[in-house]
Design a protein around this motif. Structure first.
Motif, PDB file in Angstrom:
ATOM      1  N   VAL A  99       0.801  -1.286  -0.042  1.00 46.99           N
ATOM      2  CA  VAL A  99       0.023   0.191  -0.040  1.00 46.99           C
ATOM      3  C   VAL A  99       0.967   1.138   0.065  1.00 46.99           C
ATOM      4  N   GLY A 100       0.733   2.428  -0.956  1.00 48.65           N
ATOM      5  CA  GLY A 100       1.402   3.278  -1.097  1.00 48.65           C
ATOM      6  C   GLY A 100       1.087   4.375   0.403  1.00 48.65           C
ATOM      7  N   ALA A 101       2.185   5.201   0.436  1.00 49.69           N
ATOM      8  CA  ALA A 101       2.059   5.959   1.492  1.00 49.69           C
ATOM      9  C   ALA A 101       1.256   7.136   1.546  1.00 49.69           C
ATOM     10  N   MET A 102       0.070   6.930   0.945  1.00 53.50           N
ATOM     11  CA  MET A 102      -1.033   7.874   0.739  1.00 53.50           C
ATOM     12  C   MET A 102      -1.247   8.619   2.276  1.00 53.50           C
ATOM     13  N   ILE A 103      -1.403   7.824   3.077  1.00 49.52           N
ATOM     14  CA  ILE A 103      -1.598   8.262   4.691  1.00 49.52           C
ATOM     15  C   ILE A 103      -0.184   7.671   5.306  1.00 49.52           C
ATOM     16  N   SER A 104      -0.481   8.076   6.554  1.00 52.60           N
ATOM     17  CA  SER A 104       0.751   7.683   7.542  1.00 52.60           C
ATOM     18  C   SER A 104       0.781   6.038   7.566  1.00 52.60           C
ATOM     19  N   PRO A 105       2.094   5.491   7.550  1.00 53.96           N
ATOM     20  CA  PRO A 105       1.872   4.133   7.699  1.00 53.96           C
ATOM     21  C   PRO A 105       1.063   3.162   8.644  1.00 53.96           C
ATOM     22  N   GLU A 106       1.147   4.079  10.039  1.00 54.70           N
ATOM     23  CA  GLU A 106       0.435   3.469  11.061  1.00 54.70           C
ATOM     24  C   GLU A 106      -1.092   3.428  10.564  1.00 54.70           C
ATOM     25  N   ILE A 107      -1.743   4.211  10.131  1.00 55.30           N
ATOM     26  CA  ILE A 107      -3.172   4.520   9.901  1.00 55.30           C
ATOM     27  C   ILE A 107      -3.310   3.482   8.700  1.00 55.30           C
ATOM     28  N   THR A 108      -2.448   3.521   7.758  1.00 55.49           N
ATOM     29  CA  THR A 108      -2.625   2.748   6.384  1.00 55.49           C
ATOM     30  C   THR A 108      -2.684   1.171   6.894  1.00 55.49           C
ATOM     31  N   ARG A 109      -1.643   0.904   7.890  1.00 55.23           N
ATOM     32  CA  ARG A 109      -1.844  -0.501   8.256  1.00 55.23           C
ATOM     33  C   ARG A 109      -2.907  -0.775   8.961  1.00 55.23           C
ATOM     34  N   ASP A 110      -3.385   0.153   9.938  1.00 54.57           N
ATOM     35  CA  ASP A 110      -4.728  -0.035  10.533  1.00 54.57           C
ATOM     36  C   ASP A 110      -5.941  -0.328   9.816  1.00 54.57           C
ATOM     37  N   TYR A 111      -6.025   0.633   8.711  1.00 55.41           N
ATOM     38  CA  TYR A 111      -7.052   0.433   7.866  1.00 55.41           C
ATOM     39  C   TYR A 111      -7.277  -0.771   6.556  1.00 55.41           C
ATOM     40  N   TYR A 112      -5.893  -0.895   6.124  1.00 56.01           N
ATOM     41  CA  TYR A 112      -5.777  -2.039   5.207  1.00 56.01           C
ATOM     42  C   TYR A 112      -5.539  -3.137   5.276  1.00 56.01           C
ATOM     43  N   GLU A 113      -4.718  -3.431   6.357  1.00 58.74           N
ATOM     44  CA  GLU A 113      -4.368  -4.841   6.848  1.00 58.74           C
ATOM     45  C   GLU A 113      -5.291  -5.910   6.753  1.00 58.74           C
ATOM     46  N   LYS A 114      -6.545  -5.600   7.460  1.00 58.51           N
ATOM     47  CA  LYS A 114      -7.401  -6.428   7.511  1.00 58.51           C
ATOM     48  C   LYS A 114      -8.193  -6.875   6.304  1.00 58.51           C
ATOM     49  N   LEU A 115      -8.438  -5.637   5.495  1.00 55.72           N
ATOM     50  CA  LEU A 115      -8.968  -5.784   4.382  1.00 55.72           C
ATOM     51  C   LEU A 115      -8.395  -6.785   3.431  1.00 55.72           C
ATOM     52  N   ILE A 116      -7.035  -6.476   3.388  1.00 56.03           N
ATOM     53  CA  ILE A 116      -6.312  -7.135   2.504  1.00 56.03           C
ATOM     54  C   ILE A 116      -6.385  -8.805   2.765  1.00 56.03           C
TER      55      ILE A 116
ATOM     56  N   PHE B  81       8.896  21.419   1.973  1.00 58.11           N
ATOM     57  CA  PHE B  81       9.519  20.183   2.516  1.00 58.11           C
ATOM     58  C   PHE B  81       8.385  19.071   2.060  1.00 58.11           C
ATOM     59  N   PHE B  82       8.888  17.938   2.120  1.00 55.04           N
ATOM     60  CA  PHE B  82       7.875  16.547   1.832  1.00 55.04           C
ATOM     61  C   PHE B  82       7.376  15.904   3.271  1.00 55.04           C
ATOM     62  N   SER B  83       6.165  15.868   3.284  1.00 56.11           N
ATOM     63  CA  SER B  83       6.012  15.323   4.713  1.00 56.11           C
ATOM     64  C   SER B  83       5.818  13.756   4.502  1.00 56.11           C
ATOM     65  N   ASN B  84       5.821  13.172   3.218  1.00 59.59           N
ATOM     66  CA  ASN B  84       5.669  11.622   3.000  1.00 59.59           C
ATOM     67  C   ASN B  84       4.355  11.120   2.903  1.00 59.59           C
ATOM     68  N   SER B  85       3.378  11.938   3.486  1.00 62.36           N
ATOM     69  CA  SER B  85       1.872  11.453   3.736  1.00 62.36           C
ATOM     70  C   SER B  85       0.970  12.732   3.585  1.00 62.36           C
ATOM     71  N   HIS B  86      -0.202  12.387   2.959  1.00 60.15           N
ATOM     72  CA  HIS B  86      -1.258  13.369   3.172  1.00 60.15           C
ATOM     73  C   HIS B  86      -1.686  13.828   4.560  1.00 60.15           C
TER      74      HIS B  86
ATOM     75  N   SER C  49      -7.709  14.653  -1.794  1.00 59.05           N
ATOM     76  CA  SER C  49      -8.917  14.973  -1.190  1.00 59.05           C
ATOM     77  C   SER C  49      -9.866  13.773  -0.262  1.00 59.05           C
ATOM     78  N   LEU C  50      -9.402  12.471  -0.936  1.00 62.30           N
ATOM     79  CA  LEU C  50      -9.938  11.564  -0.107  1.00 62.30           C
ATOM     80  C   LEU C  50      -9.424  11.481   1.346  1.00 62.30           C
ATOM     81  N   ILE C  51      -8.131  11.698   1.389  1.00 62.34           N
ATOM     82  CA  ILE C  51      -7.416  11.887   2.721  1.00 62.34           C
ATOM     83  C   ILE C  51      -8.020  12.774   3.648  1.00 62.34           C
ATOM     84  N   TRP C  52      -8.265  13.940   3.179  1.00 63.13           N
ATOM     85  CA  TRP C  52      -8.819  15.099   4.033  1.00 63.13           C
ATOM     86  C   TRP C  52     -10.266  14.856   4.365  1.00 63.13           C
ATOM     87  N   ASP C  53     -10.969  14.234   3.498  1.00 65.05           N
ATOM     88  CA  ASP C  53     -12.508  13.810   3.702  1.00 65.05           C
ATOM     89  C   ASP C  53     -12.510  12.818   4.980  1.00 65.05           C
TER      90      ASP C  53
END
Lengths: 324, 711
Positions: free
Chosen positions: A67-84, A204-209, A228-232
């Motif tokens: 999963v790309g680092a669109m959002i921070s890795p902790e949240i990404t993991r939290d939201y995507y791992e179970k789905l995957i 600077f680059f923050s690495n995630s939205h 926009s998906l991340i902000w929403d």
């Protein structure tokens, strides 16, 4: 006197005291000297790092998902791992979930076939498509659309009211390959004949939205461009953060970040994956994850939806080359 | 070991122990505190680093993770290692050659885990592990406990140093304490020793047995009398029990006749006074009076008993001795009374018999040889003699009956009697004569002495009965002092000097104590046919001979009579009853003095027949008057002893006042010894005991006048 009257046995009492002292002493000695019954570890008997993920015990075939680092890795993991894991389970596979710091690293995982399927941003998709024929598998439908936007954010209390008000200010990009977080504002500047260096005071680059949103909310950056998906999504999950930001400008719609595979992925698996994604919304458990991710379902994607992204990048690259 | 040394050692050891405990406790506390501090510190540190590592784990950035772990070691000398494992496999670490197998795969928990272990070199480690976020990775941080402990070594060293200094001070204080304590204890000990010695002296001064006895009968305190009862052995140190000392018994006394005073006091919780039977070391029973009093504890329970035992045996013996002495005195008084009665009767009867007997004698002198009346007078004279014999026996029983006094060779007498004696006893009984050599004679009546020997040997033979036995007759001459004589015959003060001992011992049945107390009583007998006068007569005869008698006997062991006669003392003017001169006739004037008319008449007639002129007087006063008037013509005086107004003794003195060499023949119904005692050394010419015959009177006159004319 030749005798004892009322003798109460002095020697017995004395002996008792001696015994008490002896017991205390013995307990003390044990306390001071004892207790070192620690196990012994042979430090020479070692196990080397063999790179395995330690899940070899599971006999099922592996489905490697990044999963790309669109959002921070902790949240990404939290939201995507179970789905995957759910998705892999439907295919009779076990999932290995991977993240990388940058979009390009995730693209590299796909290009190098180190993963079977990946969630990538729209920018990296167009780049991967060009570089090794990255294939579009499915796309999510969010809020009834398969498009998204780039939001230009400023602090709620800031005097910045438009993108142009950000001139000379500190600006946060997400990832150099991000469409909404980097390409879109760069394109907007290019259209103005500006570059980030010429327009902003500092970048600077923050690495995630979500990092970029937090940076604006906390005043670390005067402005930022985010998905926009991340902000929403964050506005629902934690509005106290997004409440500190204000969208000062919204880009035109772009093709939503897709789910991609390597072109060499076996067609059968590819098709199984597609069907699994397309039918996920029918799964009760998957719907729970969809709700959390604020997507409706997955649908067949169309590469043409990303043409605008390709053109923007081309414009920016040409502008850069021209500028040089 | 001296008291000071003991106090010093105990105080020093105790102080060292306490200081040791304090120091050790502090050391342990500091070490534990250090461990806990390190735990907390590295728990936090590990949690922080785990949080930092989470994103790197999620990005699968092992290079960055390894850098992170190495930076942890670089910034903290106490850390020995750091590694991250995923699913029990090494993921990132700081080890040179892989992660030790035993550090992997430990249980994972949401909270930090601590584990202590040692490597093969003995170095100790503290492993803190924290799960990295929600990943399956676990961050381990290994702390060298020696290095961590090193932080507190200076503090521990300081504590140990303070402990050492304190210990040194404690030793010095112990020395001072020992010195002070010794001084105090010494003075207190001296005072206590004096007090105890004083108390021991007091209780030792109690002549009775005094003990303090515990409830289990062991003796807690004893005085000297008790120690003497145990042969000088200390009953307290020997943990002897009271019944071992008082009863020579291994078990407590259970006699119901003599209840145990200890049990009484414990049961009643009150002082008890009882008579109790004790037994001495020789096995003799002793009747004692025991006063036992309780000693209570603070709860009011009897814990000990004070017992005072007074031996009543000596008191009872003394009481018995006193009773025996009283009995002897009563016996003596009884005999004395009987003697007075007998002698009074004898005097009167003898006076009467003199008249009867003498006049019948004179009548026979005047009668023709063929006169038919002579037979009647002769019968009457025989009856009168029997009456005189009866009086004689009565006097003998009363100890006043000796009618003859002459030297008696006891050996000759015994040898003469031997045949008769053997005939009077059983043939199974032998008589053994053990006669001393060179024995002198005794003075007395040989007939009565024979009676004594015969009576005692007859009794001895009867005591032996038909059993085989022996009677030993032993004589010896002994010197008797006052105490010896007083012990045998307390009623009279017998003169010290030589005595002849006649001992008759048999192997018969012996006498009980009761019988021994009464054998000399008149009319007391243990035999069915005895008169009860035999030994009474023996007793009286011995007494009348100025002797003493002692009886020793035990039931079953025979009886021994020891009779003491005074060794012979020659008398002046020994009678020579030579009656050869039947037809002797005298001349001159004889003054007859007697208050009894029949006697006076008989004597006057007889003396006239002997050729004398006669003057008579009815008492001493009259005799003195006559003698004063006619003393020049009076050749002799027949003087009665017992008379009214002036008795014979006074009259004799008066006559001697008138004429110092007056010839006086004393006449009395009493025995010669008794009658002449007060005339000893005064020149009495002779004595004639009533009743007497005319011939005897003539012989007395002939001898006395012949001695005067011879002189």
């Amino acid at each position: 006197m030749n005798g004892t009257v009322g003798d109460r046995g002095y020697s017995t009492v004395s002996l008792k005291y001696v015994l008490i002292l002896a017991v205390i002493g013995a307990a003390l000695v044990l306390e001071l000297t004892g207790g070192d019954d620690d196990p012994t570890v042979d430090m020479a008997e070692t196990v080397r790092d063999d790179g395995a993920d330690g899940t070899q015990a599971d006999e099922r075939p592996v489905l490697r998902v990044a999963v790309g680092a669109m959002i921070s890795p902790e949240i990404t993991r939290d939201y995507y791992e179970k789905l995957i894991e759910l998705l892999a389970g439907k295919l009779g596979h076990r999932a290995i979930f991977s993240q990388r710091r940058t979009y390009s690293e995730v693209n590299a995982l796909v290009a190098n076939k180190e993963v079977d399927v990946a969630f990538v941003c729209s920018g990296p998709y167009t780049r991967g498509r060009e570089e090794f024929g990255m294939e579009l598998l499915v796309v999510p439908v969010a809020h009834g659309e398969t498009v998204y936007y780039s939001y230009i954010l400023a602090h709620r209390d800031s005097v910045v009211r438009s993108f142009d008000d950000l001139r000379g200010r500190r600006f946060a990009f997400t990832d150099p390959d991000s469409n909404s977080g980097c390409l879109v504002p760069t394109y907007m500047l290019a259209r103005r004949g500006e570059t980030p260096d010429s327009f902003f005071g500092d970048t600077f680059f923050s690495n995630s939205h979500d990092n970029s949103i937090n940076a604006v909310a906390k005043g670390m950056a005067d402005g930022a461009a985010v998905d926009s998906l991340i902000w929403d999504f964050m506005n629902v999950v934690d509005p106290s953060v997004t409440g500190l930001t204000r969208i000062v400008e919204r880009s035109p719609p772009y093709g939503i970040p897709p789910v991609v595979v390597h072109p060499d992925l076996p067609a059968e698996l590819k098709e199984q994956l597609r069907q699994a994604f397309l039918s996920l919304h029918e799964d009760e458990a998957a719907r729970g994850f969809f709700t959390r991710l604020q997507i409706d379902r997955f649908v067949e994607g169309d590469d043409a939806a990303y043409q605008s992204v390709r053109e923007m990048r081309r414009w920016v690259e040409q502008d850069n080359e021209g500028g040089q | 070991m001296s008291l000071r040394a003991k106090v010093f050692i105990r105080s020093a050891v105790l102080s060292a122990f306490l200081i040791g405990v304090i120091v050790a406790t502090h050391l342990a506390y500091v070490r534990d505190f250090s461990d806990r501090q390190l735990d907390q510190r590295y728990t936090k540190e590990t949690i922080i680093q785990a949080a930092r590592a989470e994103r790197l784990v999620l990005w699968d950035d092992r290079v960055a993770l390894t850098g992170l772990l190495e930076s942890m070691l670089d910034t903290d000398d106490h850390l020995a290692y750091a590694f991250i494992e995923r699913d029990g496999r090494p993921y990132a670490h700081t080890f040179t050659d892989g992660v030790p197998r035993l550090l992997l795969g430990r249980p994972v928990s949401p909270t930090p885990q601590h584990w202590h272990f040692s490597d093969e070199a003995g170095e100790r480690f503290h492993d803190v592990s924290v799960r990295v976020g929600d990943t399956n990775a676990v961050l381990h941080v290994g702390l060298s406990r020696e290095k961590g402990f090193g932080d507190v070594v200076p503090l521990l060293t300081r504590i140990a140093a303070v402990g050492g200094v304190t210990l040194l001070a404690a030793v010095v204080l112990s020395m001072l304490l020992a010195r002070w304590t010794t001084r105090e204890v010494r003075s207190a000990t001296v005072a206590l020793r004096d007090t105890l010695a004083f108390m021991q002296t007091i209780i030792d001064g109690v002549p009775e047995a005094l003990m303090v006895i515990n409830r289990d009968c062991t003796i807690a305190l004893a005085n000297r009398t008790v120690r003497e009862m145990t042969g000088g052995k200390d009953p307290v140190a020997g943990r002897l029990k009271c019944h071992q000392v008082s009863h020579q018994s291994a078990t407590p006394c259970a006699a119901t006749e003599h209840p145990c005073p200890l049990g009484l006091v414990i049961a009643t919780k009150a002082t008890a006074t009882v008579e109790h039977l004790h037994r001495d070391a020789e096995g003799n029973d002793l009747l004692v009076e025991v006063i036992a009093a309780p000693i209570f504890d603070e709860k009011g329970e009897v814990v000990q008993i004070i017992e005072l035992a007074r031996d009543l045996t000596e008191r009872i013996r003394a009481e018995e001795g006193r009773r025996e002495l009283e009995a002897q005195f009563q016996q003596a008084q009884k005999l004395e009374s009987l003697g007075v009665l007998a002698s009074g009767l004898a005097h009167d009867f003898n006076n009467l018999l003199v008249g009867i007997y003498g006049n019948m004698d004179l009548a026979l002198m005047d009668l023709e040889e063929r006169s038919p009346v002579r037979i009647y007078i002769t019968d009457a004279k025989t009856a009168a003699r029997r009456a005189a014999d009866l009086i004689g026996e009565m006097l003998a029983y009363a100890g006043k009956g000796k009618t003859r006094s002459e030297e008696v060779d006891l050996h000759e007498l015994l040898q003469e009697m031997a045949g008769l004696l053997r005939a009077s006893i059983s043939r199974k009984t032998t008589i053994h004569l053990d006669l001393a050599e060179g024995l002198v004679a005794v003075r007395g009546d040989p007939t009565q002495i024979r009676q004594v020997v015969m009576n005692i040997i007859t009794n001895a033979g009867q005591a032996i009965g038909e059993e085989v036995g022996e009677i030993v007759v032993r004589t010896e001459r002994i010197e008797c002092d006052r105490a010896f004589l007083q012990a045998i015959r307390p009623d009279v003060e017998l003169p010290e000097g030589p005595y002849i001992s006649l001992q008759i011992a048999d192997t018969g049945s012996g006498l009980s104590r009761e019988v021994m107390g009464r054998i000399f009583d008149p009319f007391f007998t243990t035999k069915a046919t005895g008169s009860g006068l035999g030994l009474s007569a023996v007793h009286g005869i011995v007494r009348s001979h100025g002797g003493a008698i002692r009886v020793e006997s035990q039931p079953g062991k025979g009886t021994s009579f020891t009779i003491l006669f005074p060794a012979v003392i020659p008398l002046t003017g020994t009678d020579q009853t030579d009656l050869v001169a039947k037809d002797w006739r005298g001349s001159g004037t004889i003054l007859v003095v007697d208050d009894e008319e029949p006697v006076r008449s008989f004597v006057a007639n007889a003396v006239e027949r002997f050729g004398f002129a006669v003057l008579t007087a009815s008492d001493g006063v009259e005799a003195v008057e006559i003698f004063r008037e006619h003393h020049g013509e009076i050749d002799g005086v027949l003087l009665d002893l017992k008379m009214p107004r002036m008795d014979g003794a006074e009259t004799f003195e008066e006559l001697r006042e008138i004429c110092a060499d007056v010839l006086v023949i004393l006449s009395s119904g009493f025995t010669e010894e008794e009658s002449t005692r007060q005339f000893a050394g005064k020149g009495l010419a002779g004595f004639i005991q009533k009743p007497y015959e005319a011939a005897a009177l003539r012989e007395k006159l002939r001898v006395a006048l012949g001695r005067r004319s011879g002189a």
